[in-house]
Design an enzyme around this catalytic site. Structure first.
Site, PDB file in Angstrom:
ATOM      1  CE  LYS A 113      43.929  18.861 -55.860  1.00 33.24           C
ATOM      2  NZ  LYS A 113      44.859  18.136 -56.745  1.00 33.24           N
ATOM      3  N   GLY A 174      48.372   9.633 -59.045  1.00 31.75           N
ATOM      4  CA  GLY A 174      49.491   9.175 -59.846  1.00 31.75           C
ATOM      5  C   GLY A 174      49.437   7.728 -60.295  1.00 31.75           C
ATOM      6  CB  ALA A 200      43.722  11.973 -57.764  1.00 36.06           C
ATOM      7  N   GLY A 201      44.037   9.946 -60.301  1.00 29.65           N
ATOM      8  CA  GLY A 201      43.868   8.548 -60.649  1.00 29.65           C
ATOM      9  C   GLY A 201      43.465   8.252 -62.069  1.00 29.65           C
ATOM     10  CG  ASN A 222      50.311  17.095 -62.566  1.00 26.14           C
ATOM     11  OD1 ASN A 222      50.627  17.840 -61.654  1.00 26.14           O
ATOM     12  ND2 ASN A 222      51.148  16.912 -63.581  1.00 26.14           N
ATOM     13  CB  THR A 223      50.539  11.675 -62.975  1.00 25.68           C
ATOM     14  OG1 THR A 223      50.725  12.308 -61.712  1.00 25.68           O
ATOM     15  CG2 THR A 223      51.656  10.677 -63.203  1.00 25.68           C
TER      16      THR A 223
END
Length: 276
Positions: A113, A174, A200-201, A222-223
């Site tokens: 990645k 995040g 992301a996001g 992830n987050t």
């Protein structure tokens, strides 16, 4: 005799696989491995979600004892899920290329990645140097999944140099804000005919379901999972949302109407008046 209702089944890997660089995956969810409360919770979340791959960085900094170092590598092996190394924290093409080569040695995989960060505040990708880094790594035999914005021209350039998939963000890393530029993401999906995973996001399972309904091929999280109150349950919720969004895309949604339309057309007298 009345006929039984028709039963349909959800798409499976054999009928609707996620294909990246010629390799098929059973899941359309990729899961990050950072910021979990403990290694045990990370392991349980991965077992619940059964993602296609888990991401990991050579520059990982664990928040809990045992989250980094040999214990973490042993955990990755125990998970039994393909690892997608990333170049998180790199701020130049050369730095990202060097990190990718080290990651290939450590993890024993050509998958990477690719992250080249251009702004420390928003963690926005460096769109000027990302294409150069991707081209070099592809020439070196890597399967590159570039983290990028929803910029159509950027994604086209990445495809032109050999990227067989791209990973546009929905919002800054995040933030959990969900798709902040729906028009840009949908335009990108319509114009570019290669696999795309939203990275992301995303903060809610409904965000993941929405981008899958738009036609994106997968999501990376992830987050939103790691910092939830119950990461294991949230991992499952996202996995279910990704599957639901994909199924809805394949099913074909109805077109929005300008005026109300009765779900049961009315014509003449009620049906029970016709009984004899």
């Amino acid at each position: 005799m009345t006929s039984s209702p028709t039963t349909t089944t959800a798409p499976s890997i054999s009928t609707d696989p996620l294909v990246l660089y010629g390799q098929s995956f059973a899941s359309r969810l990729l899961l990050g491995t950072a910021r979990y409360p403990s290694p045990a919770i990370l392991e349980a979340a991965v077992q619940r979600a059964r993602p296609a791959m888990v991401t990991a960085s050579l520059r990982r900094q664990g928040q809990q004892p045992g989250e980094a170092g040999q214990g973490f590598w042993a955990l990755l092996q125990r998970l039994g899920v393909p690892v997608l190394p990333n170049t998180a924290g790199c701020h130049s093409a050369e730095e990202a290329i060097a990190t990718a080569h080290m990651a290939r040695e450590v993890f024993g995989t050509p998958w990477i990645k690719l992250e080249v960060i251009g702004d420390d505040y928003s963690l926005q990708p460096d769109t000027l140097n990302l294409v150069q880094a991707a081209q070099r790594l592809i020439q070196d035999g890597f399967y590159v999944l570039p983290y990028c914005t929803e910029d159509l021209v950027l994604c086209q350039r990445l495809a032109d140099v050999g990227c067989q998939a791209v990973m546009p963000w929905a919002a800054p890393i995040g933030t959990g804000r969900g798709p902040v530029n729906p028009y840009g993401l949908q335009l990108l999906r319509e114009r570019l005919d290669i696999p795309m995973l939203v990275d992301a996001g995303l903060g809610l399972p409904s965000h993941a379901c929405q981008v899958m309904e738009w036609g994106f091929d997968g999501v990376l999280l992830n987050t939103a999972v790691a910092l939830s109150s119950d990461p294991v349950a949230m991992a499952g919720a996202f996995a279910d949302a990704v599957s639901a969004g994909r199924a809805a895309r394949l099913a074909g949604a109805m077109q929005p109407q300008a005026a109300a339309q009765p779900s049961t057309p009315v014509l003449g007298t009620p049906f029970w008046h016709h009984a004899t």
